[in-house]
Design an enzyme around this catalytic site. Structure first.
Site, short mmCIF file in Angstrom:
data_model
loop_
_atom_site.label_atom_id
_atom_site.label_comp_id
_atom_site.label_asym_id
_atom_site.label_seq_id
_atom_site.Cartn_x
_atom_site.Cartn_y
_atom_site.Cartn_z
N CYS A 64 0.82 -1.21 0.00
CA CYS A 64 0.00 0.00 0.00
C CYS A 64 0.85 1.26 0.00
O CYS A 64 1.90 1.32 0.64
CB CYS A 64 -0.85 0.06 1.26
SG CYS A 64 -1.81 -1.41 1.61
N CYS A 65 0.36 2.25 -0.70
CA CYS A 65 0.88 3.61 -0.61
C CYS A 65 -0.31 4.53 -0.87
O CYS A 65 -1.45 4.05 -1.01
CB CYS A 65 2.04 3.85 -1.58
SG CYS A 65 1.59 3.79 -3.33
N TRP A 66 -0.09 5.82 -0.94
CA TRP A 66 -1.20 6.76 -1.08
C TRP A 66 -2.08 6.43 -2.28
O TRP A 66 -3.29 6.40 -2.18
CB TRP A 66 -0.64 8.18 -1.17
CG TRP A 66 -1.67 9.25 -1.02
CD1 TRP A 66 -2.00 10.19 -1.94
CD2 TRP A 66 -2.51 9.50 0.12
NE1 TRP A 66 -2.99 11.01 -1.45
CE2 TRP A 66 -3.33 10.60 -0.18
CE3 TRP A 66 -2.67 8.88 1.35
CZ2 TRP A 66 -4.27 11.11 0.70
CZ3 TRP A 66 -3.60 9.38 2.24
CH2 TRP A 66 -4.39 10.48 1.91
#
Length: 138
Positions: A64-66
């Site tokens: 996950c990231c933004w």
């Protein structure tokens, strides 16, 4: 199942992913912001989770990231990993073994639906689909 999870921040559903996977009976290995001993930048954290899959320490990973895009790119740099930003067909046609999610747009109810679909999905046995996935290893 043992699942590696990486996030570059604790925003959005990052911590909830770990809880949801554990509630479903999975063993979770954490990376990045989810593990105080590790670097939390998306490129490093997501690569670490992908390496867990490629090297057999985990069967799958959630990165996950933004936006989810960088997480997917970082995971896909690892040979043997097929990371996909959540979309139709990722498990069936691409035999994806790493799920990439956006911490910005995925809500808790949507997270549950995504995980339901991810774990219900299986790889296609159609020879053309199998050939495409095998081609990625060459």
């Amino acid at each position: 199942m043992r699942i590696a999870v990486a996030a570059d921040s604790l925003d959005g559903v990052a911590a909830r992913i770990v809880g949801e996977l554990r509630e479903r009976g999975h063993e979770v290995v954490t990376h990045g912001a989810l593990n105080e001993a590790e670097r939390d930048d998306w490129a490093w954290a997501c690569e670490a989770a992908a390496r867990d899959v490629a090297e057999g320490r985990a069967e799958q990973a959630v990165v996950c990231c933004w936006t989810g895009t960088g997480a997917s790119i970082a995971a896909n740099k690892v040979r043997g990993v097929r990371a996909a930003l959540c979309a139709d067909g990722a498990r069936r046609w691409n035999d994806a073994n790493v799920l990439a999610l956006s911490l910005r747009v995925v809500s808790e109810p949507l997270l549950k639906e995504i995980l339901d679909a991810w774990f219900a999905g299986t790889a296609s046995t159609d020879p053309a689909d199998v050939a495409n996935v095998e081609h990625l290893e060459t």
